[in-house]
Design a protein around this motif. Structure first.
Motif, PDB file in Angstrom:
ATOM      1  N   LEU A   1       0.941   9.235   4.454  1.00  0.00           N
ATOM      2  CA  LEU A   1       0.833   9.239   2.986  1.00  0.00           C
ATOM      3  C   LEU A   1      -0.627   9.374   2.569  1.00  0.00           C
ATOM      4  O   LEU A   1      -0.967  10.113   1.644  1.00  0.00           O
ATOM      5  N   GLU A   2      -1.491   8.659   3.286  1.00  0.00           N
ATOM      6  CA  GLU A   2      -2.911   8.679   2.947  1.00  0.00           C
ATOM      7  C   GLU A   2      -3.550  10.029   3.253  1.00  0.00           C
ATOM      8  O   GLU A   2      -4.252  10.602   2.434  1.00  0.00           O
ATOM      9  N   ASN A   3      -3.262  10.541   4.455  1.00  0.00           N
ATOM     10  CA  ASN A   3      -4.018  11.690   4.950  1.00  0.00           C
ATOM     11  C   ASN A   3      -3.267  13.016   4.913  1.00  0.00           C
ATOM     12  O   ASN A   3      -3.831  14.064   5.211  1.00  0.00           O
ATOM     13  N   GLU A   4      -1.992  12.975   4.553  1.00  0.00           N
ATOM     14  CA  GLU A   4      -1.163  14.191   4.436  1.00  0.00           C
ATOM     15  C   GLU A   4      -1.214  15.057   5.694  1.00  0.00           C
ATOM     16  O   GLU A   4      -1.363  16.274   5.626  1.00  0.00           O
TER      17      GLU A   4
ATOM     18  N   GLU B   1       1.308   7.114  -6.486  1.00  0.00           N
ATOM     19  CA  GLU B   1       0.109   7.936  -6.693  1.00  0.00           C
ATOM     20  C   GLU B   1       0.336   9.392  -6.305  1.00  0.00           C
ATOM     21  O   GLU B   1      -0.106  10.305  -6.964  1.00  0.00           O
ATOM     22  N   LYS B   2       1.059   9.573  -5.166  1.00  0.00           N
ATOM     23  CA  LYS B   2       1.203  10.929  -4.619  1.00  0.00           C
ATOM     24  C   LYS B   2       2.526  11.583  -4.993  1.00  0.00           C
ATOM     25  O   LYS B   2       2.837  12.653  -4.498  1.00  0.00           O
TER      26      LYS B   2
ATOM     27  N   LYS C   1       0.848  -1.213   0.000  1.00  0.00           N
ATOM     28  CA  LYS C   1       0.000   0.000   0.000  1.00  0.00           C
ATOM     29  C   LYS C   1       0.880   1.258   0.000  1.00  0.00           C
ATOM     30  O   LYS C   1       0.588   2.239  -0.670  1.00  0.00           O
ATOM     31  N   ILE C   2       1.956   1.207   0.802  1.00  0.00           N
ATOM     32  CA  ILE C   2       2.869   2.361   0.875  1.00  0.00           C
ATOM     33  C   ILE C   2       3.516   2.605  -0.496  1.00  0.00           C
ATOM     34  O   ILE C   2       3.559   3.739  -0.976  1.00  0.00           O
TER      35      ILE C   2
ATOM     36  N   GLU D   1       2.342   1.819  -3.406  1.00  0.00           N
ATOM     37  CA  GLU D   1       1.335   2.330  -4.338  1.00  0.00           C
ATOM     38  C   GLU D   1       1.049   3.814  -4.085  1.00  0.00           C
ATOM     39  O   GLU D   1       1.000   4.615  -5.007  1.00  0.00           O
ATOM     40  N   LEU D   2       0.904   4.155  -2.799  1.00  0.00           N
ATOM     41  CA  LEU D   2       0.611   5.554  -2.467  1.00  0.00           C
ATOM     42  C   LEU D   2       1.770   6.480  -2.830  1.00  0.00           C
ATOM     43  O   LEU D   2       1.566   7.628  -3.219  1.00  0.00           O
ATOM     44  N   LYS D   3       2.995   5.974  -2.695  1.00  0.00           N
ATOM     45  CA  LYS D   3       4.164   6.794  -3.076  1.00  0.00           C
ATOM     46  C   LYS D   3       4.063   7.168  -4.554  1.00  0.00           C
ATOM     47  O   LYS D   3       4.287   8.317  -4.935  1.00  0.00           O
TER      48      LYS D   3
ATOM     49  N   LEU E   1       2.180   4.981   6.511  1.00  0.00           N
ATOM     50  CA  LEU E   1       1.018   4.785   5.629  1.00  0.00           C
ATOM     51  C   LEU E   1      -0.024   5.878   5.878  1.00  0.00           C
ATOM     52  O   LEU E   1      -0.541   6.490   4.939  1.00  0.00           O
TER      53      LEU E   1
END
Ligand code: 13P
Ligand code: SF4
Length: 301
Positions: free
Chosen positions: A272-275, A13-14, A6-7, A9-11, A269
């Motif tokens: 990354l998700e919630n900034e 994406e963001k 998940k980390i 993927e979020l890296k 995580l």
């Protein structure tokens, strides 16, 4: 999908990268794009072109990354992960020492708040402090905040007068001479590598004194199977990755930095998700504090 995936993927994406200090837990190091000592990470921070930096470390590291790359957004996985030593320099005392010694250079360990850095002529880390102090034209140095690193510099640069204040790292000063002597008795064939934040009597017992990267390189590249390592044991995985046959011993157990320990995979995580926990600095403080940081990068070359 597990937390690690998940980390990753979020890296993507963001458009984010993770910078991690050697003192954070191994699982956090594993999800990082860059792992290193505080000097390496400060240099990396100037070059990163991702939009977001997640700094798996303590506050002064995230602040320095933000100052060195102000257009990037920098986030801390845990907003309370702070180095107590960073707060151990007193601004009034700096002003007083400056007045008393007109030809003074204020040399500030990067383990300090942004505000303290605004009073410094140059910043240093444990890997470049001796080199930079030698290069300075000033004969008198006020080294803040770490008295132990200051004492170490004084010994390495005897031609200068090095004044120190009373800052210290609670983790490294917990390692006493008795602890070290006991560890050496238990492991008589082991070589000793220590971080310069340890007290002078402990450093006297060491075969090598250096930054976390320096300690890793020393242990990996020095002949011998056994090493006593006097610093936070977050450096162990990197050593064992490169030299799995080496036996590593702590001086005291545990050797953890409680603030670095706050940085966990689930918080990476979450940030990354919630900034959340973005580093926002006062513009004037950031502008002034960046000057000694940039001078460090220049003088360390
Ligand atoms: P390094 O400069 O070796 O990364 O050390 C930073 C630190 O906080 C040591 O306690
Ligand atoms: Fe600060 Fe010591 Fe932790 Fe390093 S080990 S971050 S100096 S408290």
């Amino acid at each position: 999908m597990d937390m690690f995936e998940k980390i990753q993927e979020l890296k993507r994406e963001k458009n984010a990268v993770i910078l991690a200090h050697y003192y954070v837990d191994e699982d956090v190091q594993k999800c990082a794009d860059y792992i290193g000592d505080s000097f390496y990470l400060a240099k990396v921070a100037t070059k990163v072109d991702a939009e977001r930096i997640i700094f798996a470390g303590v506050e002064f590291m995230g602040e320095s990354a933000k100052m060195l790359n102000p257009t990037k957004r920098v986030f801390m996985p845990d907003a309370t992960a702070d180095c107590p030593m960073a707060h151990m320099a007193d601004i009034e005392e700096i002003k007083k020492v400056k007045e008393e010694h007109p030809d003074l250079a204020v040399v500030c360990y990067i383990n300090s708040t942004a505000e303290v850095k605004t009073y410094a002529d140059v910043c240093v880390t444990s890997s470049n402090a001796v080199k930079i102090v030698k290069k300075l034209p000033n004969k008198t140095i006020y080294f803040i905040p770490d008295a132990n690193l200051g004492d170490f510099i004084r010994k390495q640069v005897p031609e200068k007068e090095v004044i120190t204040n009373r800052g210290f790292c609670p983790r490294h000063v917990a390692i006493t001479l008795e602890d070290m002597q006991m560890a050496k008795e238990m492991h008589p064939d082991a070589k000793v590598a220590a971080h310069p934040e340890c007290t002078a009597d402990v450093l006297e017992e060491a075969d090598y004194v250096g930054s976390t990267s320096g300690i890793i390189d020393y242990v990996v590249n020095t002949k011998g199977d056994e090493f006593i390592v006097a610093t936070v044991d977050g450096v162990f995985p990197k050593i064992l990755e490169q030299a799995p046959e080496k036996k590593l011993y702590r001086v005291i157990d545990p050797q953890v930095c409680v603030n670095m320990k706050k940085v966990t995979l689930d918080k990476v995580l979450d940030v990354l998700e919630n900034e959340t926990n973005e580093i926002i600095l006062d513009e004037e403080v950031a502008r002034k504090a960046m000057i000694p940081l940039e001078r460090m990068l220049e003088l360390a070359k």
